[in-house]
Design a protein around this motif. Structure first.
Motif, PDB file in Angstrom:
ATOM      1  N   MET A 174      39.614  54.409  31.626  1.00 26.89           N
ATOM      2  CA  MET A 174      40.257  53.135  31.873  1.00 26.89           C
ATOM      3  C   MET A 174      39.215  52.055  31.731  1.00 26.89           C
ATOM      4  N   ILE A 175      39.539  51.037  30.958  1.00 31.24           N
ATOM      5  CA  ILE A 175      38.663  49.888  30.774  1.00 31.24           C
ATOM      6  C   ILE A 175      39.457  48.632  31.103  1.00 31.24           C
ATOM      7  N   VAL A 176      38.868  47.774  31.931  1.00 27.22           N
ATOM      8  CA  VAL A 176      39.454  46.469  32.223  1.00 27.22           C
ATOM      9  C   VAL A 176      38.480  45.426  31.690  1.00 27.22           C
ATOM     10  N   TYR A 177      38.974  44.525  30.851  1.00 26.16           N
ATOM     11  CA  TYR A 177      38.144  43.490  30.251  1.00 26.16           C
ATOM     12  C   TYR A 177      38.144  42.243  31.131  1.00 26.16           C
ATOM     13  N   LEU A 178      36.960  41.680  31.317  1.00 23.08           N
ATOM     14  CA  LEU A 178      36.783  40.541  32.213  1.00 23.08           C
ATOM     15  C   LEU A 178      36.075  39.406  31.487  1.00 23.08           C
ATOM     16  N   ALA A 179      36.288  38.186  31.959  1.00 17.14           N
ATOM     17  CA  ALA A 179      35.619  37.010  31.418  1.00 17.14           C
ATOM     18  C   ALA A 179      34.925  36.279  32.564  1.00 17.14           C
ATOM     19  N   VAL A 180      33.720  35.815  32.314  1.00 19.59           N
ATOM     20  CA  VAL A 180      32.936  35.128  33.339  1.00 19.59           C
ATOM     21  C   VAL A 180      33.610  33.807  33.711  1.00 19.59           C
ATOM     22  N   PRO A 181      33.785  33.562  34.999  1.00 21.16           N
ATOM     23  CA  PRO A 181      34.362  32.288  35.437  1.00 21.16           C
ATOM     24  C   PRO A 181      33.300  31.183  35.394  1.00 21.16           C
ATOM     25  N   GLU A 182      33.726  29.957  35.611  1.00 18.16           N
ATOM     26  CA  GLU A 182      32.790  28.831  35.626  1.00 18.16           C
ATOM     27  C   GLU A 182      31.701  29.021  36.672  1.00 18.16           C
ATOM     28  N   ALA A 183      32.001  29.696  37.756  1.00 22.57           N
ATOM     29  CA  ALA A 183      31.035  29.920  38.837  1.00 22.57           C
ATOM     30  C   ALA A 183      29.903  30.854  38.418  1.00 22.57           C
ATOM     31  N   GLY A 184      30.073  31.560  37.297  1.00 23.17           N
ATOM     32  CA  GLY A 184      29.033  32.443  36.799  1.00 23.17           C
ATOM     33  C   GLY A 184      29.342  33.909  37.044  1.00 23.17           C
ATOM     34  N   PRO A 185      28.492  34.791  36.506  1.00 30.24           N
ATOM     35  CA  PRO A 185      28.743  36.230  36.572  1.00 30.24           C
ATOM     36  C   PRO A 185      28.630  36.827  37.974  1.00 30.24           C
ATOM     37  N   GLY A 186      27.981  36.135  38.883  1.00 33.50           N
ATOM     38  CA  GLY A 186      27.836  36.654  40.251  1.00 33.50           C
ATOM     39  C   GLY A 186      29.169  36.938  40.910  1.00 33.50           C
ATOM     40  N   ALA A 187      30.182  36.129  40.609  1.00 39.37           N
ATOM     41  CA  ALA A 187      31.510  36.334  41.199  1.00 39.37           C
ATOM     42  C   ALA A 187      32.104  37.664  40.740  1.00 39.37           C
ATOM     43  N   ILE A 188      31.912  38.003  39.463  1.00 40.59           N
ATOM     44  CA  ILE A 188      32.402  39.287  38.950  1.00 40.59           C
ATOM     45  C   ILE A 188      31.631  40.435  39.592  1.00 40.59           C
ATOM     46  N   GLU A 189      30.327  40.294  39.672  1.00 31.12           N
ATOM     47  CA  GLU A 189      29.507  41.351  40.262  1.00 31.12           C
ATOM     48  C   GLU A 189      29.875  41.589  41.717  1.00 31.12           C
ATOM     49  N   ASP A 190      30.069  40.517  42.489  1.00 31.77           N
ATOM     50  CA  ASP A 190      30.460  40.661  43.897  1.00 31.77           C
ATOM     51  C   ASP A 190      31.806  41.362  44.023  1.00 31.77           C
ATOM     52  N   ALA A 191      32.778  40.957  43.210  1.00 35.39           N
ATOM     53  CA  ALA A 191      34.108  41.572  43.265  1.00 35.39           C
ATOM     54  C   ALA A 191      34.030  43.040  42.868  1.00 35.39           C
ATOM     55  N   TYR A 192      33.242  43.357  41.848  1.00 34.45           N
ATOM     56  CA  TYR A 192      33.077  44.751  41.416  1.00 34.45           C
ATOM     57  C   TYR A 192      32.527  45.615  42.553  1.00 34.45           C
ATOM     58  N   HIS A 193      31.498  45.133  43.231  1.00 30.95           N
ATOM     59  CA  HIS A 193      30.909  45.920  44.324  1.00 30.95           C
ATOM     60  C   HIS A 193      31.892  46.107  45.480  1.00 30.95           C
ATOM     61  N   GLU A 194      32.668  45.069  45.769  1.00 33.06           N
ATOM     62  CA  GLU A 194      33.682  45.180  46.832  1.00 33.06           C
ATOM     63  C   GLU A 194      34.716  46.247  46.469  1.00 33.06           C
ATOM     64  N   ILE A 195      35.213  46.207  45.250  1.00 34.56           N
ATOM     65  CA  ILE A 195      36.203  47.183  44.813  1.00 34.56           C
ATOM     66  C   ILE A 195      35.621  48.591  44.806  1.00 34.56           C
ATOM     67  N   SER A 196      34.394  48.722  44.347  1.00 29.54           N
ATOM     68  CA  SER A 196      33.760  50.048  44.295  1.00 29.54           C
ATOM     69  C   SER A 196      33.650  50.667  45.683  1.00 29.54           C
ATOM     70  N   ARG A 197      33.343  49.849  46.681  1.00 34.03           N
ATOM     71  CA  ARG A 197      33.300  50.362  48.062  1.00 34.03           C
ATOM     72  C   ARG A 197      34.689  50.817  48.512  1.00 34.03           C
ATOM     73  N   ARG A 198      35.714  50.056  48.159  1.00 35.65           N
ATOM     74  CA  ARG A 198      37.085  50.417  48.535  1.00 35.65           C
ATOM     75  C   ARG A 198      37.535  51.731  47.881  1.00 35.65           C
ATOM     76  N   LEU A 199      37.064  51.966  46.662  1.00 33.92           N
ATOM     77  CA  LEU A 199      37.520  53.133  45.898  1.00 33.92           C
ATOM     78  C   LEU A 199      36.617  54.352  46.051  1.00 33.92           C
ATOM     79  N   ALA A 200      35.632  54.282  46.899  1.00 34.35           N
ATOM     80  CA  ALA A 200      34.615  55.336  46.994  1.00 34.35           C
ATOM     81  C   ALA A 200      35.186  56.741  47.169  1.00 34.35           C
TER      82      ALA A 200
END
Length: 96
Positions: A1-27
């Protein structure tokens, strides 16, 4: 499964933070072998999450389950909807 993402104006940190949060939830998700956050080597604004599953049945069970939408909601605002699809589902047909 691949989900394609685009960097928001706030920068890539927002994507990285969301990814880590989701990864903890799915552990402890049954059948989920691993997931990775990828950045495009050709376009620094392009990201993707690649998840590897034990089987298509495990993936479908999770995707159809009630927890799926809540678990992945932090990345939803960053989905790249500029193309035909913001995701892809692939099965291995050959490997070495």
């Amino acid at each position: 499964m691949i989900v394609y993402l685009a960097v928001p104006e706030a920068g890539p940190g927002a994507i990285e933070d969301a990814y880590h949060e989701i990864s903890r939830r799915l552990a402890d998700t049954p059948g989920l072998l691993k997931n990775e956050l990828l950045r495009s080597a050709l376009d620094s604004t392009g990201f993707a999450v690649l998840s590897e599953w034990e089987s298509m049945a495990d993936f479908k069970a999770w995707e159809e389950g009630a927890a799926h939408r809540n678990a992945t909601s932090p990345l939803r605002p960053f989905q790249d909807r500029s193309g035909d699809r913001h995701y892809g589902i692939y099965e291995v047909v050959a490997a070495y």
